[in-house]
Motif scaffolding. Structure first.
Motif, mmCIF file in Angstrom:
data_model
loop_
_atom_site.group_PDB
_atom_site.id
_atom_site.type_symbol
_atom_site.label_atom_id
_atom_site.label_comp_id
_atom_site.label_asym_id
_atom_site.label_seq_id
_atom_site.Cartn_x
_atom_site.Cartn_y
_atom_site.Cartn_z
ATOM 1 N N ILE A 73 0.848 -1.194 0.000
ATOM 2 C CA ILE A 73 0.000 0.000 0.000
ATOM 3 C C ILE A 73 0.885 1.247 0.000
ATOM 4 O O ILE A 73 1.887 1.321 0.729
ATOM 5 N N ALA A 74 0.525 2.207 -0.840
ATOM 6 C CA ALA A 74 1.298 3.465 -0.923
ATOM 7 C C ALA A 74 0.348 4.646 -0.772
ATOM 8 O O ALA A 74 -0.850 4.546 -1.039
ATOM 9 N N PHE A 75 0.929 5.780 -0.354
ATOM 10 C CA PHE A 75 0.145 7.003 -0.179
ATOM 11 C C PHE A 75 0.174 7.857 -1.437
ATOM 12 O O PHE A 75 1.224 8.076 -2.038
ATOM 13 N N GLU A 76 -1.013 8.301 -1.856
ATOM 14 C CA GLU A 76 -1.134 9.283 -2.940
ATOM 15 C C GLU A 76 -2.601 9.648 -3.069
ATOM 16 O O GLU A 76 -3.445 8.777 -3.187
ATOM 17 N N ASN A 77 -2.879 10.950 -3.055
ATOM 18 C CA ASN A 77 -4.267 11.401 -3.202
ATOM 19 C C ASN A 77 -4.672 11.339 -4.669
ATOM 20 O O ASN A 77 -4.016 11.941 -5.530
ATOM 21 N N THR A 78 -5.764 10.583 -4.939
ATOM 22 C CA THR A 78 -6.231 10.406 -6.324
ATOM 23 C C THR A 78 -7.747 10.525 -6.381
ATOM 24 O O THR A 78 -8.420 10.555 -5.353
ATOM 25 N N LEU A 79 -8.251 10.577 -7.610
ATOM 26 C CA LEU A 79 -9.692 10.521 -7.857
ATOM 27 C C LEU A 79 -9.979 9.334 -8.768
ATOM 28 O O LEU A 79 -9.262 9.109 -9.746
ATOM 29 N N THR A 80 -11.041 8.578 -8.444
ATOM 30 C CA THR A 80 -11.434 7.424 -9.254
ATOM 31 C C THR A 80 -12.863 7.632 -9.721
ATOM 32 O O THR A 80 -13.746 7.936 -8.913
ATOM 33 N N SER B 141 -3.878 8.930 -13.228
ATOM 34 C CA SER B 141 -2.637 8.226 -12.897
ATOM 35 C C SER B 141 -2.730 6.722 -13.048
ATOM 36 O O SER B 141 -1.718 6.024 -13.087
ATOM 37 N N GLY B 142 -3.963 6.196 -13.102
ATOM 38 C CA GLY B 142 -4.149 4.752 -13.307
ATOM 39 C C GLY B 142 -3.736 3.906 -12.126
ATOM 40 O O GLY B 142 -3.378 2.733 -12.290
ATOM 41 N N LYS B 143 -3.791 4.492 -10.937
ATOM 42 C CA LYS B 143 -3.408 3.731 -9.739
ATOM 43 C C LYS B 143 -4.568 2.838 -9.304
ATOM 44 O O LYS B 143 -5.737 3.234 -9.337
ATOM 45 N N MET B 144 -4.208 1.640 -8.877
ATOM 46 C CA MET B 144 -5.215 0.664 -8.456
ATOM 47 C C MET B 144 -5.783 1.075 -7.095
ATOM 48 O O MET B 144 -5.055 1.117 -6.104
ATOM 49 N N THR B 145 -7.101 1.342 -7.032
ATOM 50 C CA THR B 145 -7.731 1.771 -5.774
ATOM 51 C C THR B 145 -8.679 0.724 -5.191
ATOM 52 O O THR B 145 -9.168 0.895 -4.069
ATOM 53 N N THR B 146 -8.941 -0.319 -5.939
ATOM 54 C CA THR B 146 -9.727 -1.452 -5.417
ATOM 55 C C THR B 146 -9.126 -2.736 -5.958
ATOM 56 O O THR B 146 -8.806 -2.831 -7.149
ATOM 57 N N VAL B 147 -8.990 -3.739 -5.067
ATOM 58 C CA VAL B 147 -8.398 -5.008 -5.467
ATOM 59 C C VAL B 147 -9.256 -6.154 -4.901
ATOM 60 O O VAL B 147 -9.846 -6.029 -3.821
ATOM 61 N N LEU B 148 -9.333 -7.249 -5.673
ATOM 62 C CA LEU B 148 -10.016 -8.459 -5.209
ATOM 63 C C LEU B 148 -8.959 -9.479 -4.827
ATOM 64 O O LEU B 148 -8.181 -9.925 -5.672
ATOM 65 N N LEU B 149 -8.944 -9.841 -3.555
ATOM 66 C CA LEU B 149 -7.899 -10.727 -3.051
ATOM 67 C C LEU B 149 -8.512 -11.748 -2.106
ATOM 68 O O LEU B 149 -9.128 -11.380 -1.097
ATOM 69 N N ASP B 150 -8.359 -13.033 -2.434
ATOM 70 C CA ASP B 150 -8.907 -14.124 -1.616
ATOM 71 C C ASP B 150 -10.400 -13.923 -1.335
ATOM 72 O O ASP B 150 -10.877 -14.060 -0.190
#
Length: 449
Positions: A127-134, A161-170
């Motif tokens: 996880i990284a810090f960066e303010n974005t809009l999705t 920026s195309g940063k991933m803000t939601t992920v499906l994991l397990d």
């Protein structure tokens, strides 16, 4: 719409009644809902009274929910990560405040460890810090963190920026989006496919009639009426069955329950009113009908008819005659209505002992088994036998031996005492007339003696 539970300590955020909000320390069963959202974006959640930023005060709640997630069989789980709130720790009880504060962006590894107490798979994420809009539907939703360099399934990405803000994991959805109200939550759930996108049906749509709409509506309307009529008939039939069961209960009941139903049957068959009868713990009923005084004892017993049952009725009769000196035994119709061997199926019950029948004849009383009383009442209700015929049947002594023969005013069975007298009379006549004819006449009950 699917059932959604939002588990959060940020208090109620209801925009309408579509969602259920519960606290972290008291969530409802996860599988009671289609979707469960665990909201970690709460300033008060990120606090620790101890001098450490590696744990929170709600760690026990996290462990409880973690076990619930593991045991969930069908619910979809969404974890909303916090925004860049301040982590407060080392509580000073003197001043009533926390000594230290640190933004979550400056302690991401510890934040990940803390969330790992809730869902361990988060530890696989960087996880990284960066303010974005999705962009989610028509919404642009901010996020303070994103998932970097993760070989997992991405569900939402920031606009430019195309940063991933939601992920499906397990099988768990993790999102850094600030889903601060139900509008955003609904848009998000639809965007990731957990809620179906359905157009709202307009009011005017109901007035559009095409194809065989009218025919089907008519069928539905007629069917509903038929169902209503059938349900009414079913309810009426149930009421009749309940009434029938009440009357049939005299085959197994005893005490007041038996007495009350027997009195109701007699009232209907004989056209009398026993509501004014006062039970003085003597006879169970006492009424006058057509110049006769009816005195009755009602019993429910597990054994066959005993001498004391017959004698008890005779005591009531004698007590009445003592109190009413203008009456004689000929004015009395004494009825022992008895549910004997009540613990047995009626078809397995033994006949009334002949000795008790003779005793009843001696006392001038009539033993009426509840099985026989039911037969009488059933035939009376069907019109097979009339009230007058029943009154004549009761005006006998010994044992009531009713057999239904589709007659009305004639007495069906004479009591044993009258038969013996009739037999002696026939023997006398036989010495004068044709003896064989007289015997045949008596056996076929064609002689009116």
């Amino acid at each position: 719409m699917k059932r959604v539970q939002v588990i959060s300590d940020s208090g109620s955020k209801k925009d309408d009644n579509r969602f259920t909000y519960t606290k972290l320390n008291s969530p409802n069963a996860l599988d009671d809902y289609d979707i469960n959202i665990i909201d970690l974006n709460n300033d008060y959640l990120w606090r620790n009274e101890d001098n450490s930023n590696k744990a929170i005060n709600k760690s026990n709640d996290f462990r409880s929910i973690s076990k619930m997630i593991k045991n969930s069989k069908k619910s979809q789980i969404v974890v909303m990560l916090p925004q860049n709130v301040d982590f407060r720790y080392y509580y000073n009880r003197v001043y009533g405040s926390y000594e230290y504060t640190k933004p979550l962006k400056d302690m991401i590894p510890n934040m990940t460890v803390i969330i790992g107490g809730l869902t361990s798979s988060i530890k696989k994420c960087s996880i990284a810090f960066e303010n974005t809009l999705t962009e989610v539907g028509q919404e642009e939703i901010p996020a303070a963190f994103y998932f970097e360099d993760n070989p997992f399934v991405g569900k939402t990405y920031s606009i430019r920026s195309g940063k991933m803000t939601t992920v499906l994991l397990d099988d768990i959805y993790y999102t850094t989006l600030e889903l601060s109200n139900e509008k955003r939550i609904v848009a998000f759930l639809r965007f990731i496919g957990l809620l179906e996108e359905k157009a709202e049906i307009p009011d005017w749509f109901e007035n559009i009639v095409m194809f065989d709409d009218q025919k089907q509506k008519t069928i539905i309307q007629n069917s509903k009426k038929q169902i209503a009529d059938l349900e009414e008939q079913i309810n009426l039939s149930k009421e009749v069955l309940n009434s029938n069961s009440k009357y049939k209960s005299i085959l197994y009941t005893t005490g007041d329950e038996l007495v009350d139903v027997v009195k109701e049957i007699l009232s209907d068959m004989l056209g009398i009113d026993l509501s004014g009868f006062v039970d003085e713990k003597k006879e169970d009923f006492n009424f006058e009908l057509k110049g006769k005084i009816y005195i009755g004892e009602v019993k429910g017993v597990n054994h066959n008819v005993k001498r004391e049952n017959v004698s008890q009725l005779d005591l009531h009769v004698n007590g009445y005659l003592d109190d009413n000196t203008d009456k004689t035994q000929n004015d009395i119709v004494a009825l022992l209505i008895i549910n004997h061997q009540k613990n047995k199926d009626p078809k397995d019950r033994e006949p009334v002992n002949g000795q008790q029948v003779k005793l009843a004849e001696k006392y001038g009383s009539l033993i009426v088994e509840t099985t026989m009383l039911l037969e009488l009442y059933s035939d009376y209700k069907s019109g097979t036998i009339t009230r007058d015929a029943i009154i004549e049947l009761f005006d006998q002594v010994g044992l009531l031996e009713y057999k239904y023969h589709n007659i009305e005013h004639s007495v069906i069975q004479n009591n044993r005492a009258k038969r013996e007298n009739a037999w002696l009379f026939l023997v006398f006549i036989g010495t004068v007339f044709d003896y064989d004819f007289v015997i045949l006449c008596y056996n076929n009950s064609k002689c009116n003696v």
